[in-house]
Design a protein around this motif. Structure first.
Motif, mmCIF file in Angstrom:
data_model
loop_
_atom_site.group_PDB
_atom_site.id
_atom_site.type_symbol
_atom_site.label_atom_id
_atom_site.label_comp_id
_atom_site.label_asym_id
_atom_site.label_seq_id
_atom_site.Cartn_x
_atom_site.Cartn_y
_atom_site.Cartn_z
ATOM 1 N N ILE A 35 5.566 -62.552 3.826
ATOM 2 C CA ILE A 35 5.448 -61.116 4.058
ATOM 3 C C ILE A 35 5.983 -60.331 2.856
ATOM 4 C CG2 ILE A 35 6.197 -59.198 5.511
ATOM 5 C CD1 ILE A 35 4.109 -61.012 6.765
ATOM 6 N N ARG A 36 5.109 -59.552 2.256
ATOM 7 C CA ARG A 36 5.451 -58.745 1.085
ATOM 8 C C ARG A 36 5.628 -57.277 1.490
ATOM 9 N NH1 ARG A 36 6.615 -63.107 -1.979
ATOM 10 N NH2 ARG A 36 4.845 -64.561 -2.094
ATOM 11 N N ASP A 37 6.229 -56.501 0.588
ATOM 12 C CA ASP A 37 6.511 -55.095 0.880
ATOM 13 C C ASP A 37 5.259 -54.285 1.187
ATOM 14 O OD1 ASP A 37 9.193 -55.478 0.563
ATOM 15 O OD2 ASP A 37 9.285 -54.686 -1.474
ATOM 16 N N GLY A 68 7.024 -47.124 5.575
ATOM 17 C CA GLY A 68 8.299 -47.032 4.872
ATOM 18 C C GLY A 68 9.220 -48.178 5.243
ATOM 19 N N LEU A 69 8.635 -49.354 5.482
ATOM 20 C CA LEU A 69 9.382 -50.512 5.985
ATOM 21 C C LEU A 69 9.368 -51.651 4.972
ATOM 22 C CD1 LEU A 69 10.682 -52.345 8.215
ATOM 23 C CD2 LEU A 69 8.346 -52.775 9.032
ATOM 24 N N LYS A 70 10.538 -52.223 4.745
ATOM 25 C CA LYS A 70 10.668 -53.438 3.945
ATOM 26 C C LYS A 70 11.307 -54.518 4.813
ATOM 27 C CE LYS A 70 13.255 -51.783 0.740
ATOM 28 N NZ LYS A 70 14.111 -51.798 -0.467
ATOM 29 N N ILE A 71 10.850 -55.757 4.649
ATOM 30 C CA ILE A 71 11.421 -56.893 5.367
ATOM 31 C C ILE A 71 11.972 -57.874 4.349
ATOM 32 C CG2 ILE A 71 10.954 -58.818 6.933
ATOM 33 C CD1 ILE A 71 8.748 -57.164 8.193
ATOM 34 N N ARG A 72 13.220 -58.312 4.537
ATOM 35 C CA ARG A 72 13.868 -59.257 3.640
ATOM 36 C C ARG A 72 14.413 -60.431 4.444
ATOM 37 N NH1 ARG A 72 11.538 -56.738 0.454
ATOM 38 N NH2 ARG A 72 12.275 -55.513 -1.325
ATOM 39 N N ALA A 73 14.348 -61.629 3.869
ATOM 40 C CA ALA A 73 14.879 -62.827 4.529
ATOM 41 C C ALA A 73 15.833 -63.542 3.573
ATOM 42 C CB ALA A 73 13.741 -63.757 4.929
ATOM 43 N N PHE A 74 16.945 -64.036 4.120
ATOM 44 C CA PHE A 74 17.943 -64.747 3.339
ATOM 45 C C PHE A 74 18.431 -65.957 4.145
ATOM 46 C CE2 PHE A 74 18.147 -60.221 2.532
ATOM 47 C CZ PHE A 74 18.093 -60.125 1.146
ATOM 48 N N GLY A 75 18.319 -67.151 3.582
ATOM 49 C CA GLY A 75 18.833 -68.344 4.247
ATOM 50 C C GLY A 75 20.348 -68.386 4.183
ATOM 51 N N ARG A 76 20.950 -68.983 5.184
ATOM 52 C CA ARG A 76 22.411 -69.058 5.236
ATOM 53 C C ARG A 76 22.945 -69.997 4.146
ATOM 54 N NH1 ARG A 76 25.669 -67.478 9.086
ATOM 55 N NH2 ARG A 76 23.954 -67.274 10.560
ATOM 56 N N ASN A 131 7.468 -43.353 -0.798
ATOM 57 C CA ASN A 131 8.010 -44.685 -0.550
ATOM 58 C C ASN A 131 7.103 -45.765 -1.114
ATOM 59 O OD1 ASN A 131 9.832 -46.605 0.978
ATOM 60 N ND2 ASN A 131 7.835 -47.154 1.782
ATOM 61 N N GLN A 132 5.780 -45.595 -0.948
ATOM 62 C CA GLN A 132 4.853 -46.593 -1.473
ATOM 63 C C GLN A 132 4.955 -46.650 -2.991
ATOM 64 O OE1 GLN A 132 0.962 -46.139 0.075
ATOM 65 N NE2 GLN A 132 0.211 -48.070 -0.741
ATOM 66 N N ASN A 133 5.154 -45.514 -3.604
ATOM 67 C CA ASN A 133 5.358 -45.462 -5.042
ATOM 68 C C ASN A 133 6.621 -46.230 -5.414
ATOM 69 O OD1 ASN A 133 4.815 -44.623 -7.663
ATOM 70 N ND2 ASN A 133 5.972 -42.715 -7.417
ATOM 71 N N LEU A 134 7.667 -46.039 -4.620
ATOM 72 C CA LEU A 134 8.928 -46.724 -4.852
ATOM 73 C C LEU A 134 8.753 -48.225 -4.724
ATOM 74 C CD1 LEU A 134 12.028 -46.358 -5.223
ATOM 75 C CD2 LEU A 134 12.194 -46.387 -2.748
ATOM 76 N N GLN A 135 8.020 -48.671 -3.681
ATOM 77 C CA GLN A 135 7.787 -50.100 -3.492
ATOM 78 C C GLN A 135 7.111 -50.687 -4.715
ATOM 79 O OE1 GLN A 135 8.962 -51.577 -0.930
ATOM 80 N NE2 GLN A 135 8.804 -50.373 0.912
ATOM 81 N N SER A 136 6.105 -49.986 -5.250
ATOM 82 C CA SER A 136 5.390 -50.469 -6.415
ATOM 83 C C SER A 136 6.326 -50.561 -7.608
ATOM 84 C CB SER A 136 4.212 -49.548 -6.730
ATOM 85 O OG SER A 136 3.334 -49.472 -5.642
ATOM 86 N N GLY A 137 7.211 -49.578 -7.732
ATOM 87 C CA GLY A 137 8.164 -49.610 -8.830
ATOM 88 C C GLY A 137 9.078 -50.807 -8.760
ATOM 89 N N PHE A 138 9.463 -51.203 -7.546
ATOM 90 C CA PHE A 138 10.329 -52.361 -7.397
ATOM 91 C C PHE A 138 9.696 -53.613 -7.999
ATOM 92 C CE2 PHE A 138 12.503 -50.560 -3.386
ATOM 93 C CZ PHE A 138 13.420 -49.905 -4.185
#
Length: 280
Positions: free
Chosen positions: A39-41, A48-56, A201-208
């Protein structure tokens, strides 16, 4: 185009757009994605939603901190798949991938899945599946900086549960998984959905994507992005995002402290600041 909400002192050359505010609600259940999709931004940028995953403890496989789609109707077999996540009717769920392999498989060591919202939202609930080893909690972060925890239950293999939140002014939700498990859905509403803010926000996502290292500082930089039009192509948004970030570094605020020194914009920012000072 629509007229401005209030009379202007001087006539406008062209009719200006009224950025109307409407309520927008969504139930994100991950249907429509192919099995194994990371799943990408851009998939949820319109909310205006971002999803992030981090393994323990550094475990798992999350390229660019991406969570992965798992098809519960086709869970695979051990050791590649996870039969515990089989469900006849649930469909797609979201997991933290365990290792770099073709078959989706949830991480046995768990981790966290973050939901970031660029606008405050009314957040209602989170669906979970297969919490059969150890229960944990969901952290909810609010616009005013406050935080509230919601505990969830231990269940059987493949069992479903819904954790009710029902809170307003939410900006971030962090789902903790101590072991294997999956997110089945979540449900929220944006009370005042702004098309201009969504595009910002979409502009911001692209900048990331082209200026790495800024993701964790969205709140500090979001307010500085200029409004953009609604008919931007992806390539145009990328160019505009890069230009907006660079201009912002020089004219608004020095944000290089929020970026790693090897980020592409770090040196460019430094050079532009020096050039800007020399012109004064």
């Amino acid at each position: 185009r629509k007229p401005t909400r209030k009379p202007t002192r001087k006539p406008t050359r062209k009719p200006t757009s009224s950025d109307t505010c409407t309520k927008r609600c969504a139930v994100i259940n991950f249907e429509g994605f192919a099995k194994g999709t990371y799943i990408r931004d851009e998939y949820f940028a319109r909310y205006g939603l971002k999803i992030r995953a981090f393994g323990r403890d550094g475990s798992g496989y999350t390229p660019d901190n991406a969570a992965r789609i798992f098809d519960t109707s086709d869970p695979g077999k051990e050791p590649d798949g996870d039969p515990d996540l089989y469900h006849k009717t649930e469909g797609n769920v979201l997991i933290i991938q365990e290792s770099n392999k073709a078959t989706p498989d949830d991480n046995s060591k768990g981790g966290v899945i973050d939901l970031w919202f660029s606008q405050k939202v009314d957040f209602y609930d989170v669906g979970l599946m297969d919490i059969d080893n150890e229960a944990d909690k969901i952290e909810v972060f609010f616009e005013n900086g406050a935080k509230q925890d919601y505990n969830y239950a231990l269940t059987a293999d493949g069992a479903l549960q819904t954790v009710k939140i029902r809170k307003s002014t939410v900006r971030k939700v962090r789902i903790h998984l101590k072991a294997s498990g999956a997110v089945t859905k979540f449900n929220f509403c944006i009370r005042c959905f702004s098309r201009r803010l969504a595009m910002k926000n979409q502009n911001l996502q692209s900048g990331f994507e082209i200026l790495p290292g800024l993701q964790e500082n969205e709140d500090k930089i979001f307010k500085h992005l200029p409004p953009v039009g609604e008919d931007y192509s992806r390539s145009a948004m990328l160019r505009n995002a890069a230009s907006s970030f660079y201009d912002m570094f020089v004219a608004k605020e020095d944000l290089s402290a929020y970026m790693p020194e090897d980020a592409p914009a770090f040196k460019a920012n430094k050079l532009r600041k020096q050039a800007h000072k020399s012109k004064k």
